[in-house]
Design a protein around this motif. Structure first.
Motif, PDB file in Angstrom:
ATOM      1  N   LEU A 125      27.400 -82.087  15.684  1.00 16.03           N
ATOM      2  CA  LEU A 125      27.024 -82.865  17.093  1.00 16.03           C
ATOM      3  C   LEU A 125      26.177 -83.703  16.873  1.00 16.03           C
ATOM      4  O   LEU A 125      26.367 -84.940  17.499  1.00 16.03           O
ATOM      5  CB  LEU A 125      26.392 -81.500  17.791  1.00 16.03           C
ATOM      6  N   GLU A 160      32.913 -84.772  21.246  1.00 14.34           N
ATOM      7  CA  GLU A 160      31.743 -84.260  21.576  1.00 14.34           C
ATOM      8  C   GLU A 160      31.623 -83.037  22.216  1.00 14.34           C
ATOM      9  O   GLU A 160      31.012 -81.968  22.227  1.00 14.34           O
ATOM     10  CB  GLU A 160      30.537 -85.094  22.253  1.00 14.34           C
ATOM     11  N   GLY A 161      32.521 -82.815  23.466  1.00 16.07           N
ATOM     12  CA  GLY A 161      32.870 -81.860  24.098  1.00 16.07           C
ATOM     13  C   GLY A 161      33.400 -80.658  23.292  1.00 16.07           C
ATOM     14  O   GLY A 161      33.194 -79.535  23.513  1.00 16.07           O
ATOM     15  N   LEU A 204      30.977 -79.196  21.104  1.00 20.08           N
ATOM     16  CA  LEU A 204      30.045 -78.059  22.002  1.00 20.08           C
ATOM     17  C   LEU A 204      30.883 -77.044  22.296  1.00 20.08           C
ATOM     18  O   LEU A 204      30.192 -75.869  22.238  1.00 20.08           O
ATOM     19  CB  LEU A 204      29.723 -78.873  23.337  1.00 20.08           C
ATOM     20  N   ARG A 205      31.908 -77.030  22.523  1.00 24.52           N
ATOM     21  CA  ARG A 205      33.010 -75.746  22.828  1.00 24.52           C
ATOM     22  C   ARG A 205      32.802 -74.926  21.575  1.00 24.52           C
ATOM     23  O   ARG A 205      32.529 -73.870  21.707  1.00 24.52           O
ATOM     24  CB  ARG A 205      34.246 -76.156  23.258  1.00 24.52           C
ATOM     25  N   THR A 208      25.477 -74.200  26.283  1.00 22.06           N
ATOM     26  CA  THR A 208      26.336 -74.880  25.610  1.00 22.06           C
ATOM     27  C   THR A 208      27.668 -75.372  26.246  1.00 22.06           C
ATOM     28  O   THR A 208      28.262 -76.417  26.247  1.00 22.06           O
ATOM     29  CB  THR A 208      26.644 -74.568  24.300  1.00 22.06           C
ATOM     30  N   TYR A 209      28.356 -74.278  26.823  1.00 23.28           N
ATOM     31  CA  TYR A 209      29.600 -74.293  27.480  1.00 23.28           C
ATOM     32  C   TYR A 209      29.466 -75.185  28.755  1.00 23.28           C
ATOM     33  O   TYR A 209      30.338 -76.114  28.921  1.00 23.28           O
ATOM     34  CB  TYR A 209      30.194 -72.873  27.867  1.00 23.28           C
ATOM     35  N   LYS A 250      27.253 -77.709  29.068  1.00 20.98           N
ATOM     36  CA  LYS A 250      27.295 -79.114  28.573  1.00 20.98           C
ATOM     37  C   LYS A 250      28.738 -79.538  28.282  1.00 20.98           C
ATOM     38  O   LYS A 250      29.074 -80.766  28.509  1.00 20.98           O
ATOM     39  CB  LYS A 250      26.464 -79.181  27.283  1.00 20.98           C
ATOM     40  N   ALA A 251      29.538 -78.797  27.646  1.00 18.75           N
ATOM     41  CA  ALA A 251      30.803 -79.134  27.185  1.00 18.75           C
ATOM     42  C   ALA A 251      31.551 -79.578  28.400  1.00 18.75           C
ATOM     43  O   ALA A 251      32.438 -80.530  28.599  1.00 18.75           O
ATOM     44  CB  ALA A 251      31.478 -78.137  26.408  1.00 18.75           C
TER      45      ALA A 251
END
Length: 135
Positions: free
Chosen positions: A87, A99-100, A103-104, A122-123, A125-126
């Motif tokens: 990340l 980045e997504g 994050l996933r 975190t999900y 944000k993704a």
């Protein structure tokens, strides 16, 4: 087979950048086919090839793939460490789509490590990055 042939060609002309990309591709293929030994070998070779590199996207994808490998080995905390590193690297590249994805993967490792609240955050944000990228 074709990636290995490409790897030999890049080595023969001392094309280190494309050699490193071929190594990453071989590592991903090994991961996809659940071949732990080959994955680890190609991962280590890729890391050496990218040593002192500023190609943050490639480094991030490599570390992300290693985190996914660690999940298959049930090493969730270690996977989180590599996800965090990936990340940081991907943020330096500016690649919001990757980045997504990272994050996933981090969310999955958090969930499996029994950190559901962290995983949900975190999900989210993704998801926000995915929605932003869709525009």
């Amino acid at each position: 087979k074709y990636y290995e042939e490409a790897l030999k060609l890049y080595e023969s002309v001392s094309d280190e950048r494309n050699r490193a990309l071929a190594l990453v591709s071989l590592a991903v293929l090994a991961l996809d086919f659940n071949n732990s030994a080959d994955f680890q070998r190609y991962y280590e070779e890729s890391k050496k090839a990218y040593q002192n590199s500023s190609e943050y996207r490639e480094l991030a994808i490599l570390d992300y793939n290693y985190s996914q490998f660690l999940i298959t080995q049930l090493k969730y905390d270690e996977a989180l460490s590599y996800s965090s590193k990936a990340l940081e690297e991907i943020k330096q590249s500016g690649d919001k789509v990757s980045e997504g994805l990272i994050l996933r993967g981090m969310g999955l490792a958090q969930y499996l490590a029994k950190h559901p609240q962290q995983a949900m955050s975190t999900y989210e944000k993704a998801l926000a990055l995915a929605e932003e990228s869709a525009d």
